[in-house]
Every structure is written in structure tokens, then in C-alpha cells.
Design a protein around this motif. Structure first.
Motif, short mmCIF file in Angstrom:
data_model
loop_
_atom_site.label_atom_id
_atom_site.label_comp_id
_atom_site.label_asym_id
_atom_site.label_seq_id
_atom_site.Cartn_x
_atom_site.Cartn_y
_atom_site.Cartn_z
N ASP A 156 26.87 12.23 -6.40
CA ASP A 156 26.02 13.03 -5.52
C ASP A 156 25.83 12.35 -4.17
OD1 ASP A 156 25.67 15.06 -7.26
OD2 ASP A 156 23.68 14.45 -7.95
N ALA A 157 26.06 13.10 -3.12
CA ALA A 157 25.86 12.56 -1.77
C ALA A 157 24.37 12.55 -1.41
CB ALA A 157 26.63 13.41 -0.76
N ASN A 158 23.61 13.52 -1.91
CA ASN A 158 22.18 13.58 -1.58
C ASN A 158 21.31 12.86 -2.60
OD1 ASN A 158 22.91 15.49 -3.43
ND2 ASN A 158 21.77 17.18 -2.53
N GLY A 159 21.85 12.33 -3.67
CA GLY A 159 21.11 11.50 -4.60
C GLY A 159 20.01 12.23 -5.36
N LEU A 160 20.32 13.37 -5.94
CA LEU A 160 19.34 14.09 -6.74
C LEU A 160 19.08 13.36 -8.05
CD1 LEU A 160 20.55 17.76 -6.28
CD2 LEU A 160 18.54 16.70 -5.27
N ILE A 161 17.81 13.20 -8.37
CA ILE A 161 17.44 12.52 -9.60
C ILE A 161 17.51 13.53 -10.74
CG2 ILE A 161 15.58 11.32 -10.80
CD1 ILE A 161 14.65 10.30 -8.09
N GLU A 162 18.33 13.22 -11.73
CA GLU A 162 18.52 14.15 -12.85
C GLU A 162 17.45 13.99 -13.91
OE1 GLU A 162 22.44 14.55 -14.28
OE2 GLU A 162 23.30 14.52 -12.30
N GLN A 163 16.95 12.78 -14.09
CA GLN A 163 15.88 12.53 -15.06
C GLN A 163 14.98 11.46 -14.46
OE1 GLN A 163 17.30 11.41 -18.90
NE2 GLN A 163 15.27 11.28 -19.77
N LYS A 164 13.71 11.77 -14.31
CA LYS A 164 12.78 10.84 -13.66
C LYS A 164 12.16 9.89 -14.69
CE LYS A 164 11.64 14.17 -10.15
NZ LYS A 164 11.75 13.85 -8.81
N SER A 165 11.78 8.72 -14.21
CA SER A 165 11.12 7.74 -15.06
C SER A 165 9.89 7.20 -14.33
CB SER A 165 12.07 6.61 -15.44
OG SER A 165 12.52 5.95 -14.29
N TRP A 166 8.88 8.04 -14.20
CA TRP A 166 7.66 7.67 -13.48
C TRP A 166 6.89 6.51 -14.09
CZ3 TRP A 166 7.14 8.74 -8.70
CH2 TRP A 166 7.71 9.89 -8.16
N PRO A 167 6.78 6.39 -15.42
CA PRO A 167 6.03 5.25 -15.96
C PRO A 167 6.61 3.89 -15.54
CG PRO A 167 6.34 6.88 -17.66
CD PRO A 167 7.15 7.32 -16.49
N LEU A 168 7.93 3.78 -15.51
CA LEU A 168 8.55 2.54 -15.07
C LEU A 168 8.24 2.26 -13.60
CD1 LEU A 168 12.06 2.84 -16.73
CD2 LEU A 168 10.15 1.44 -17.46
N PHE A 169 8.31 3.31 -12.79
CA PHE A 169 8.04 3.18 -11.36
C PHE A 169 6.59 2.74 -11.12
CE2 PHE A 169 7.12 4.79 -7.10
CZ PHE A 169 8.22 4.32 -6.40
N ILE A 170 5.67 3.34 -11.84
CA ILE A 170 4.25 3.00 -11.68
C ILE A 170 3.99 1.58 -12.17
CG2 ILE A 170 1.93 3.56 -12.51
CD1 ILE A 170 2.83 6.52 -12.46
N LEU A 171 4.60 1.19 -13.29
CA LEU A 171 4.43 -0.17 -13.80
C LEU A 171 4.96 -1.21 -12.81
CD1 LEU A 171 3.50 -1.96 -16.13
CD2 LEU A 171 5.76 -1.65 -17.16
N ALA A 172 6.09 -0.94 -12.18
CA ALA A 172 6.63 -1.87 -11.19
C ALA A 172 5.72 -1.94 -9.96
CB ALA A 172 8.04 -1.44 -10.79
N CYS A 173 5.14 -0.81 -9.57
CA CYS A 173 4.20 -0.82 -8.44
C CYS A 173 2.95 -1.65 -8.77
CB CYS A 173 3.79 0.60 -8.06
SG CYS A 173 5.08 1.55 -7.26
N VAL A 174 2.44 -1.51 -9.98
CA VAL A 174 1.27 -2.29 -10.41
C VAL A 174 1.59 -3.78 -10.41
CG1 VAL A 174 -0.20 -2.78 -12.41
CG2 VAL A 174 0.17 -0.43 -11.69
N ILE A 175 2.77 -4.13 -10.91
CA ILE A 175 3.17 -5.54 -10.94
C ILE A 175 3.30 -6.10 -9.53
CG2 ILE A 175 5.09 -7.09 -11.52
CD1 ILE A 175 5.50 -5.36 -14.03
N MET A 176 3.88 -5.33 -8.65
CA MET A 176 4.04 -5.79 -7.26
C MET A 176 2.68 -5.96 -6.59
SD MET A 176 6.75 -4.30 -4.63
CE MET A 176 7.06 -5.08 -3.08
N ALA A 177 1.75 -5.04 -6.85
CA ALA A 177 0.40 -5.17 -6.28
C ALA A 177 -0.32 -6.38 -6.87
CB ALA A 177 -0.39 -3.89 -6.55
N LEU A 178 -0.15 -6.62 -8.17
CA LEU A 178 -0.77 -7.79 -8.80
C LEU A 178 -0.23 -9.10 -8.23
CD1 LEU A 178 -1.17 -7.07 -12.60
CD2 LEU A 178 -2.91 -7.87 -11.05
N LEU A 179 1.07 -9.16 -8.00
CA LEU A 179 1.66 -10.37 -7.43
C LEU A 179 1.12 -10.62 -6.02
CD1 LEU A 179 5.33 -10.11 -8.69
CD2 LEU A 179 3.69 -11.90 -9.23
N THR A 180 0.97 -9.57 -5.24
CA THR A 180 0.41 -9.71 -3.90
C THR A 180 -1.04 -10.15 -3.97
OG1 THR A 180 1.90 -7.96 -3.14
CG2 THR A 180 0.08 -8.54 -1.70
N LEU A 181 -1.80 -9.60 -4.91
CA LEU A 181 -3.19 -9.98 -5.09
C LEU A 181 -3.32 -11.44 -5.52
CD1 LEU A 181 -6.19 -9.01 -5.19
CD2 LEU A 181 -5.79 -8.54 -7.60
N ILE A 182 -2.42 -11.88 -6.39
CA ILE A 182 -2.44 -13.28 -6.83
C ILE A 182 -2.19 -14.22 -5.66
CG2 ILE A 182 -1.27 -14.98 -8.28
CD1 ILE A 182 -0.71 -12.68 -10.24
#
Length: 154
Positions: free
Chosen positions: A48-74
Motif C-alpha cells: 500500500d502506498a497510502n499505508g492503510l491499517i488493516e487491523q489496529k492494535s490500540w492497547p499496544l499503542f496506548i501502553l507504549a505511550c504510557v511507558i514513554m510518559a513514565l520514562l520522561t517523568l522518571i
């Protein structure tokens, strides 16, 4: 703040977690030799040239965002070493959980596609970040011992 070794460990771990937002974790071959890439945001067909997501994985994305925010807070909690240490332990647990859930998601998606998969090097980034956070915890404990020994001398 930056001159402390644990800050450098945490900063490198934060950069590694930031990289996983852009790099694929696995390459999967589905039925009919169609190739898919497994990103943190979901599965994308490789052609795909436009990069359509065929199956989303929001829990993984949110968990990675939480980890990144925690590392910045630390990193920003450099004056409070005990809070820095306790948040670091929580981050290590979350990083191991992220790795386990990534593997589980890749395996489940591969089962639904019915093909084979190969892991990319970015799959190891959360584990490397966990080791870096453990090294930071060790340096924080060393700092606490140093401060206590200096207080004893006074």
C-alpha cells in the motif's frame, strides 16, 4: 541532571521506546504471498502506498505511550530518588508486559493470516529498554548510598 548516569540510561531507553512508534516489529506473509508489516499501530499491507491499517492494535499503542510518559517523568524526578526508583520498577514491569503482548499479538495475527512471520530487530527494543532501566535503578541505589555516607560524615 544530565551528568548523572541514570539519566543517560533513562534517556536512551526513552529514545528506544520512541523508535518503536515508527519501526515494524514483524513481517508476515499471508495467503497468496501477500506481505504485511506489524507496526505498533497495527498491521499494514506492504504494497500500500497510502499505508492503510488493516487491523489496529490500540492497547499496544496506548501502553507504549504510557511507558514513554513514565520514562520522561522518571527523568524529571531527579531530585526525588525514592520516587524515581519506584517508578522505574513499574516501568520495567510494563516493558516486559509490552514485549509479551507484542509477541502475543504478532502470533495471533499470524494465525489469522495463515502464513509465516519473521521478527525485526525493533522487537527487542522494549527488552533493551528494560535492561537500561534496571541499570538506572542500580545507579539510583548507588547515589542513595553515596548521599547517606556523606550525611554520616557530617
Amino acid at each position: 541532571m544530565i551528568q548523572r548516569i541514570q539519566t543517560l540510561y533513562l534517556l536512551i531507553a526513552d529514545v528506544l521506546i520512541g523508535l518503536i512508534f515508527f519501526l515494524p516489529f514483524a513481517e508476515m506473509a499471508g495467503k497468496g504471498s501477500k506481505l504485511f508489516l506489524f507496526y505498533l499501530s497495527g498491521i499494514v499491507s506492504e504494497g500500500d502506498a497510502n499505508g492503510l491499517i488493516e487491523q489496529k492494535s490500540w492497547p499496544l499503542f496506548i501502553l507504549a505511550c504510557v511507558i514513554m510518559a513514565l520514562l520522561t517523568l522518571i527523568i524529571l524526578q531527579y531530585k526525588n530518588r525514592s520516587r524515581q526508583k519506584s517508578l522505574s520498577y513499574l516501568t520495567v514491569i510494563l516493558l516486559v508486559g509490552l514485549t509479551a503482548s507484542l509477541y502475543s499479538s504478532i502470533w495471533k495475527c499470524n494465525q489469522s493470516l495463515g502464513g509465516s512471520y519473521s521478527m525485526k530487530i525493533s522487537f527487542t527494543f522494549p527488552l533493551i529498554a528494560a535492561v537500561l532501566v534496571l541499570l538506572a535503578i542500580r545507579a539510583i541505589v548507588k547515589d542513595e548510598r553515596l548521599v547517606k555516607s556523606i550525611d554520616r560524615i557530617r
